[in-house]
Design a protein around this motif. Sequence first.
Motif, PDB file in Angstrom:
ATOM      1  N   ARG A  40     -27.206   2.700 -63.281  1.00 20.30           N
ATOM      2  CA  ARG A  40     -26.742   3.986 -63.815  1.00 20.30           C
ATOM      3  C   ARG A  40     -25.491   3.800 -64.686  1.00 20.30           C
ATOM      4  NH1 ARG A  40     -29.167   8.472 -62.080  1.00 20.30           N
ATOM      5  NH2 ARG A  40     -30.483   8.382 -60.211  1.00 20.30           N
ATOM      6  N   ARG A  41     -24.677   2.804 -64.352  1.00 22.91           N
ATOM      7  CA  ARG A  41     -23.488   2.540 -65.165  1.00 22.91           C
ATOM      8  C   ARG A  41     -23.898   2.184 -66.597  1.00 22.91           C
ATOM      9  NH1 ARG A  41     -20.209  -2.066 -62.687  1.00 22.91           N
ATOM     10  NH2 ARG A  41     -20.244  -0.580 -60.962  1.00 22.91           N
ATOM     11  N   ARG A  42     -24.945   1.355 -66.727  1.00 22.28           N
ATOM     12  CA  ARG A  42     -25.429   1.014 -68.066  1.00 22.28           C
ATOM     13  C   ARG A  42     -26.095   2.214 -68.742  1.00 22.28           C
ATOM     14  NH1 ARG A  42     -23.322  -1.706 -71.232  1.00 22.28           N
ATOM     15  NH2 ARG A  42     -25.194  -1.553 -72.509  1.00 22.28           N
ATOM     16  N   MET A  43     -26.793   3.046 -67.945  1.00 23.44           N
ATOM     17  CA  MET A  43     -27.447   4.232 -68.504  1.00 23.44           C
ATOM     18  C   MET A  43     -26.418   5.164 -69.124  1.00 23.44           C
ATOM     19  SD  MET A  43     -30.232   4.869 -65.450  1.00 23.44           S
ATOM     20  CE  MET A  43     -30.548   6.547 -65.955  1.00 23.44           C
ATOM     21  N   GLU A  44     -25.284   5.320 -68.460  1.00 21.93           N
ATOM     22  CA  GLU A  44     -24.240   6.186 -69.000  1.00 21.93           C
ATOM     23  C   GLU A  44     -23.680   5.616 -70.308  1.00 21.93           C
ATOM     24  OE1 GLU A  44     -21.352   6.573 -65.961  1.00 21.93           O
ATOM     25  OE2 GLU A  44     -22.635   7.763 -64.619  1.00 21.93           O
ATOM     26  N   GLU A  45     -23.545   4.303 -70.371  1.00 24.59           N
ATOM     27  CA  GLU A  45     -22.957   3.692 -71.565  1.00 24.59           C
ATOM     28  C   GLU A  45     -23.876   3.811 -72.779  1.00 24.59           C
ATOM     29  OE1 GLU A  45     -21.755  -0.282 -70.785  1.00 24.59           O
ATOM     30  OE2 GLU A  45     -20.332   0.270 -69.204  1.00 24.59           O
ATOM     31  N   CYS A  48     -28.453   7.407 -71.587  1.00 27.88           N
ATOM     32  CA  CYS A  48     -29.748   7.748 -70.986  1.00 27.88           C
ATOM     33  C   CYS A  48     -29.490   8.531 -69.694  1.00 27.88           C
ATOM     34  CB  CYS A  48     -30.570   6.495 -70.692  1.00 27.88           C
ATOM     35  SG  CYS A  48     -31.067   5.604 -72.187  1.00 27.88           S
ATOM     36  N   ASP A  49     -30.255   9.622 -69.484  1.00 29.92           N
ATOM     37  CA  ASP A  49     -30.016  10.468 -68.318  1.00 29.92           C
ATOM     38  C   ASP A  49     -31.061  10.291 -67.236  1.00 29.92           C
ATOM     39  OD1 ASP A  49     -32.125  11.498 -69.659  1.00 29.92           O
ATOM     40  OD2 ASP A  49     -31.300  13.521 -69.929  1.00 29.92           O
ATOM     41  N   SER A  50     -32.031   9.390 -67.438  1.00 31.51           N
ATOM     42  CA  SER A  50     -33.046   9.159 -66.401  1.00 31.51           C
ATOM     43  C   SER A  50     -33.527   7.724 -66.481  1.00 31.51           C
ATOM     44  CB  SER A  50     -34.229  10.117 -66.583  1.00 31.51           C
ATOM     45  OG  SER A  50     -34.924   9.817 -67.793  1.00 31.51           O
ATOM     46  N   PHE A  51     -34.127   7.276 -65.356  1.00 32.81           N
ATOM     47  CA  PHE A  51     -34.658   5.906 -65.335  1.00 32.81           C
ATOM     48  C   PHE A  51     -35.803   5.753 -66.331  1.00 32.81           C
ATOM     49  CE2 PHE A  51     -32.952   6.130 -60.872  1.00 32.81           C
ATOM     50  CZ  PHE A  51     -31.920   5.239 -61.085  1.00 32.81           C
ATOM     51  N   ALA A  52     -36.580   6.815 -66.517  1.00 29.55           N
ATOM     52  CA  ALA A  52     -37.703   6.745 -67.456  1.00 29.55           C
ATOM     53  C   ALA A  52     -37.202   6.567 -68.894  1.00 29.55           C
ATOM     54  CB  ALA A  52     -38.566   8.005 -67.339  1.00 29.55           C
ATOM     55  N   SER A  53     -36.155   7.333 -69.249  1.00 31.08           N
ATOM     56  CA  SER A  53     -35.620   7.199 -70.613  1.00 31.08           C
ATOM     57  C   SER A  53     -34.965   5.836 -70.816  1.00 31.08           C
ATOM     58  CB  SER A  53     -34.622   8.320 -70.894  1.00 31.08           C
ATOM     59  OG  SER A  53     -33.513   8.240 -70.013  1.00 31.08           O
TER      60      SER A  53
END
Length: 755
Positions: A40-45, A48-53
């Motif tokens: 999730r830390r990388r998703m925020e950077e 991306c707001d979901s695992f699918a995205s």
Amino acid sequence: MTKNTDHSDSDFSNLIRHIQESRGIDFRGYKRTSLERRIRRRMEEVGCDSFASYHSFLEAHPQEFVDLLNTVLINVTSFFRDTDAWDVLRRDVVPRILERKGDNGSIRIWSIGCASGEEPYSLAILFAEVLGTVDFCRRVKIYATDLDDAALNTARHATYAMREVESVPEPLLERYFERTNNHYVFQRELRKCVIFGRHNVVSDAPISRIDLLICRNLLIYLEADTQAVVLPRLHYALVNDGFLFLGKAETQLARSRMFEPVDLKSRIFAKVPQEWRRTAGGSLSLASDAGNARTNQQARLMESIVDGSSTGYLAVNAEGLLVFANVHARRLFDVQETDIGRPFQDLTISYRPTELRSRIEEVRNSGRMVRIEHQPFTRPGAEPTRLTIEVAPLVSRDGKAFATLISFFDTSRVYLLQQEIEAAQESLETTIEELQSSNEELETTNEELQSTNEELETTNEELQSTNEELETMNEELRSTNEELEVANEEMRRQSEEAGEYRRYSESILRSIDVGIIVLDDNLTVQSWNRWSENIWGLRSEEVTGEPFLDLDIGLPVQRLRRPLQDILITEAPVDPLEMEAMDRRGRRITCRIRLSPLLFDNWLARGAVLIIEDVTERARSDAFTSYLGRIVGESLNEVYFLDSSTFTFHLVNKGAEEKLGYPLDALRQIALHDLMPDIDAIAFGRLVEPLLSGEKAEIVFETTIERSDRSVRQVELCMQYFPREQPPILVALAHDVTERQRIGMEDSRAETTSG
């Protein structure tokens, strides 16, 4: 809410599976909470707001894998991290390993999760301090593995910043590192003993026969069931008296039956030997203390070992259902998790790459293995391969078959080798036939060679005779060569003399104050000296090779055509010519030209030589002299030219001939004093002595001169001597003073009478 959670779990599982399939890293055994937090830390950077995205983002941006793995695989390490634990390792463990290995035994060490290499290099320093560099390089091998390729690349370079080596004691830093600019490079010899490689301890087969295994701060990131798989792998990797070194926060082995603590505080354990046995399926398994019952951990261990194999395995139970497929088989035939438990005959693999349903039935009926070799198989987007398939029964302890194991071996290389061997065999047979034919030809050739050998022996004898003749000739040539060297030296000396003579001749030609022009037999200019350059205004290089008669100079060269042609024909010189010319300044000059043939050794004329002299002043002088001579010659005054030694008449003018009454030829037989009755030869000599000695420039005296008719008259002689003339000459001017004396006598008588 539950539906969203399930959807999120599914997306997370798909993301983890995508990471495994794309990068070969299996995160399924990692703690879900820690793993999810880091992803999730990388998703925020990246926004991306979901695992699918984020899954889609990874597919579109493969370079994101690098940052993701750097975030998930936390590479926190340093040299000699937890110094107290390393001291225990050095004090208690290393001596025990060395004692068991003896003086020459090899030592194998494995550093799992080595990150950027500080840990394996710390181990190298630790053992090198005890063994010395030479024995360390000879005996120790350190395997350092990690999942992070970037970290492994850093470790291989073995170059660290100053802050990264702060924990290394100063003596060790100086001994095992080389300082380059602001970095420290680990010693090259020790570095060669550390082998870095990518390895997943969860899914890849373990390295075996390890004496010391370091796996610090890795287990804490794994789920309990994954730890249960990894720990047996670590146990299997170690030799029976091997040691395991864990991180300070890892307490999993506090009550383990596979390891016993050496120093629990430092998390150093020794392996407890266990019995390994084969299961009914042929896999390795640890025997337990409770009657060899397989535990879940052992099952996972066997599954991991099979999954790590390069052979694809499928298992079909007695009901015809697919009950097992290892990782390699799943990738090879695109077997999904949902295919496990389905009827085998419904799957594509049952008839591709070959029909397997009948073969399974055959194995069940016969109880014997069936082998199908080199079946062609092509995966979408991959190169064609050849698979060898073994269908074998799996038999339980009571001897009954409970399943069928299908093994897929990639034998592409073997198939190609067989094809090459068959081709080579055919080529070999052809070669053998050719060799047999060649052998027969060689036998014939051998006979011919024997005959040739006899001829060669005869030729050899002739060559020996020729060699002797050549040696004699060589001696003669050597003697001739010496003579040639002497002759060459003589020619060199003559060449130097000729060169010197040529330079000498050229100097003479330049120095002569007359013009010298050399023409060849075509009347072409060959030589043109400096006098000619100065007078005619043309340089030597301008006229050399030019026709002489075509030169535009102040000399009327066309008037010389006929004399030059006569010289070439008669090969004899012609009389000198005097010609009026004009020099380069426009001054009129008189030239005296002498023409001579250019004769060579055979006295044949090869050209002509022109010697040109400027006689302008001489001509003027001669003209003036002629002018004076005419005046003196016609003068009535007497002029005598006398020989300075005999005083005989050499030349007289017309007035002298008339007044003396003698012709010139007669006078040349008479001396002047012979015509002086009053003076003899001796007196005359004393009279002219001051003149001849140079004491006086002239003498004047009166005397009596007798004519041819014996009559006398009084004359006044004025004599001068010209010693520089050739020959030296005495000049006398005679003036008749008879009338003057008569008048004087009359004047005297008149004075006497009047007195």
